[in-house]
Design a protein around this motif. Structure first.
Motif, PDB file in Angstrom:
ATOM      1  N   SER A  18      33.118  39.309  49.833  1.00 38.74           N
ATOM      2  CA  SER A  18      34.199  39.139  48.865  1.00 38.74           C
ATOM      3  C   SER A  18      34.240  40.382  47.979  1.00 38.74           C
ATOM      4  O   SER A  18      33.437  41.299  48.146  1.00 38.74           O
ATOM      5  CB  SER A  18      34.004  37.875  48.026  1.00 38.74           C
ATOM      6  N   ASN A  20      33.335  40.642  44.862  1.00 39.13           N
ATOM      7  CA  ASN A  20      32.189  40.720  43.946  1.00 39.13           C
ATOM      8  C   ASN A  20      30.829  40.582  44.611  1.00 39.13           C
ATOM      9  O   ASN A  20      29.820  40.902  43.999  1.00 39.13           O
ATOM     10  CB  ASN A  20      32.311  39.643  42.870  1.00 39.13           C
ATOM     11  N   TRP A  21      30.787  40.086  45.838  1.00 40.81           N
ATOM     12  CA  TRP A  21      29.501  39.804  46.469  1.00 40.81           C
ATOM     13  C   TRP A  21      29.602  39.853  47.982  1.00 40.81           C
ATOM     14  O   TRP A  21      30.678  39.752  48.552  1.00 40.81           O
ATOM     15  CB  TRP A  21      28.964  38.436  46.028  1.00 40.81           C
ATOM     16  N   THR A  46      30.435  43.592  38.120  1.00 37.92           N
ATOM     17  CA  THR A  46      31.300  42.441  38.373  1.00 37.92           C
ATOM     18  C   THR A  46      30.844  41.229  37.570  1.00 37.92           C
ATOM     19  O   THR A  46      29.669  41.108  37.207  1.00 37.92           O
ATOM     20  CB  THR A  46      31.329  42.053  39.861  1.00 37.92           C
ATOM     21  N   THR A  48      31.499  37.045  38.127  1.00 41.28           N
ATOM     22  CA  THR A  48      32.048  36.058  39.047  1.00 41.28           C
ATOM     23  C   THR A  48      31.989  34.679  38.407  1.00 41.28           C
ATOM     24  O   THR A  48      30.900  34.203  38.065  1.00 41.28           O
ATOM     25  CB  THR A  48      31.243  36.049  40.363  1.00 41.28           C
ATOM     26  N   HIS A 117      34.421  31.164  47.464  1.00 38.33           N
ATOM     27  CA  HIS A 117      34.837  30.523  46.219  1.00 38.33           C
ATOM     28  C   HIS A 117      36.352  30.383  46.171  1.00 38.33           C
ATOM     29  O   HIS A 117      37.066  31.324  46.493  1.00 38.33           O
ATOM     30  CB  HIS A 117      34.384  31.362  45.012  1.00 38.33           C
ATOM     31  N   GLY A 121      36.121  28.880  41.499  1.00 34.13           N
ATOM     32  CA  GLY A 121      34.732  29.239  41.734  1.00 34.13           C
ATOM     33  C   GLY A 121      33.965  28.206  42.528  1.00 34.13           C
ATOM     34  O   GLY A 121      32.738  28.216  42.541  1.00 34.13           O
TER      35      GLY A 121
END
Length: 128
Positions: A18, A20-21, A46, A48, A117, A121
């Protein structure tokens, strides 16, 4: 016995990326362990928003530095290598990385591997 290597997940459907991760999912629901196990990189700079309504999660940081903030209380916990936190009440939280953080994550119930997510989230509950 199940034996897997992290490098064997990279570039496969077991690696979910994604903005952010990146999560490399080592054990999944199909493995029959009753939990899933992930090696996850949280990208530096980031934040999240996460709210696992359908899962409990334990996280162990093995590299990096950042923080987790509980949304409801505003409480902030510093995260660095050697820190574990457990979201035992489906806590809505914000995960922020100052530098890349490498996390070992355990989910109960286990994920099937395709989850990302949603806008809140949340990982969906997939009951296959």
């Amino acid at each position: 016995m199940i034996v897997k290597k992290l490098n064997d997940t990279i570039g496969t459907e077991a690696e979910v990326i994604s903005n952010n991760w990146t999560s490399r999912r080592l054990l999944l629901k199909k493995d029959g362990m009753g939990f899933s196990l992930h090696d996850t990189i949280i990208r530096a700079g980031t934040t999240t928003p996460i709210h696992y309504q359908n899962h409990l999660e334990a996280v162990y940081c093995i590299e990096g530095k950042g923080r987790v903030q509980l949304v409801d209380s505003g409480e902030v916990f510093e995260i660095e290598a050697g820190t574990v936190y457990a979201l035992d009440k489906n806590d809505k939280h914000l995960l922020s990385a100052d530098v890349d953080m490498r996390m070992v994550c355990v989910f109960n119930p286990p994920v099937v591997g395709t989850e990302v997510h949603d806008e809140n989230g949340v990982y969906p509950a997939i009951l296959d």
